[in-house]
Design an enzyme around this catalytic site. Structure first.
Site, short mmCIF file in Angstrom:
data_model
loop_
_atom_site.label_atom_id
_atom_site.label_comp_id
_atom_site.label_asym_id
_atom_site.label_seq_id
_atom_site.Cartn_x
_atom_site.Cartn_y
_atom_site.Cartn_z
N GLY A 34 0.84 -1.20 0.00
CA GLY A 34 0.00 0.00 0.00
C GLY A 34 0.88 1.25 0.00
CD GLN B 147 1.78 6.61 4.51
OE1 GLN B 147 2.74 6.27 5.19
NE2 GLN B 147 1.73 7.79 3.90
CB SER B 148 3.71 -0.65 2.31
OG SER B 148 4.64 -1.65 2.59
CG ASN B 149 4.76 -0.05 8.54
OD1 ASN B 149 5.02 1.14 8.75
ND2 ASN B 149 3.65 -0.63 8.97
CB CYS C 49 7.04 -0.21 0.43
SG CYS C 49 6.07 -1.42 -0.51
#
Ligand code: PLP
Length: 347
Positions: free
Chosen positions: A82, A84-86, A88
């Site tokens: 997503g 806001q992916s942690n 990524c």
């Protein structure tokens, strides 16, 4: 019922090699006031402190994944998640550290505001592509092939990391974490916990803890419990089962497991993935005020809420000595609109 049985005879090392980047071991602490308030012993494993830029659970998986990428001669890592992916964000940070190009395939539209994990991706210099849900869920295989071909034509090599780093290789991060916890428990002379509770999304963290327990060859406690905060129960179970089996096969571990080894604690998704309610936000305030611990609003907050609610119900399913894996995600606190925080904390 036995779910799978690995019958390969050739034994490899139990764990694949890794590059040790996380700040380990993370602290293991008792939450004294919450234990008093909730009438059970609550311990916390501070995997939110595995680093700052790559804080949280993902770095444990990425230690194995980046090692494999470099060993295969990769010049670029790509992954997806997503906006806001942690995962990524941690991948972008470690790619910068490893000197590799990083491509992120993010689900959603390009945000107008740069904030939290998305801002950090920009700082780490990741190359970002935005995908519709259809492209993300149905076209990922094709996109991956396209990227591989493009990189090759430029003289490079791609290493693709699936969502959340939850691959056969990534799973070993939390098998190793289970081992680390067991060593700390032995040093502190602590009895086994009745249960370990962890937020569950793409499944690799829960699968890793289950694998760690299987490798320890101890039966019974602890129960390894995942609180599903992304997907519904059946899909959450399937994700863990598939990736756990893939990891067992990858290293020819000769292990079998049972349906009961994977426990999904359903019912704490709230309004849905990454959505909050005023009472959840108030609860995160209570934990911060009682213990000085910040929970994140997408993963760890809902998992901790599950512990409190289950203890309130009194069914005893988590036992009386509970270990909570704090898997990070703190940058997500800054994505909750301030009006929502005000409503929650003042209610
Ligand atoms: C902070 C945090 N906790 C827990 C999880 C869940 O881990 P997994 O995807 O391995 O199930 C994630 C995954 O994105 C996460 O970012």
């Amino acid at each position: 019922m036995c779910v799978e049985m690995d019958q390969k005879s050739e034994k490899k090392d139990e764990f694949p090699p890794r590059t040790p980047w996380a700040r380990l071991p993370t602290p293991l602490e008792k939450l004294e006031r919450l234990s008093e308030d909730w009438g059970a012993e609550i311990w916390i494993k501070r995997d939110d402190q595995t680093g700052f830029e790559w804080s949280g659970n993902k770095v444990r998986k990425l230690e194995y994944l980046f090692h494999e990428a470099v060993a295969q001669g990769a010049t670029c890592v790509a992954t997806c998640g997503g906006i806001q992916s942690n995962h990524c964000r941690a991948t972008a940070a470690l790619a910068a550290k490893a000197g590799l190009r990083c491509i992120l395939l993010l689900r959603g539209e390009e945000p107008k505001e740069w904030g939290s994990n998305y801002l950090l991706n920009q700082l780490f210099g990741a190359e970002i592509f935005y995908l519709t849900s259809e492209q993300y869920y149905e076209g990922m295989k094709d996109l991956r092939l396209l990227l591989e071909q493009q990189l090759k034509s430029q003289g490079g090599k791609l290493y693709f990391i699936p969502e959340g780093g939850s691959s056969a290789t990534g799973v070993f991060g939390y098998a190793q974490a289970f081992r680390e916890l067991e060593e700390q428990r032995a040093q502190l002379n602590l009895a086994p916990f009745d249960s370990h509770v962890v937020a569950h999304g793409s499944g690799g963290t829960l699968a890793g803890l289950v694998l760690g327990k299987l490798l320890s060859k101890k039966e019974g406690a602890p129960e390894i419990v995942g609180v599903n905060v992304c997907y519904e129960e059946a899909k959450s179970f399937q994700l863990v089962k598939d990736v756990l089996w893939a990891a067992i096969q990858k290293q020819n571990l000769g292990l079998s497991f049972f349906r009961e080894d994977i426990r999904i604690l359903n019912g704490y998704l709230g309004r849905g993935y990454a959505l909050t309610t005023p009472s959840e936000l108030k609860f995160y305030g209570t934990v911060a005020q009682r213990e000085g611990v910040l929970l994140d609003p997408v993963y760890t907050g809902k998992a901790m809420l599950a512990i409190r609610e289950e203890l309130k119900k009194g069914g005893g399913i988590l036992g009386k000595r509970i270990l909570f894996w704090h898997t990070g995600g703190g940058f997500g606190l800054f994505k909750v609109p301030s009006a929502d925080w005000q409503e929650g904390l003042r209610s």
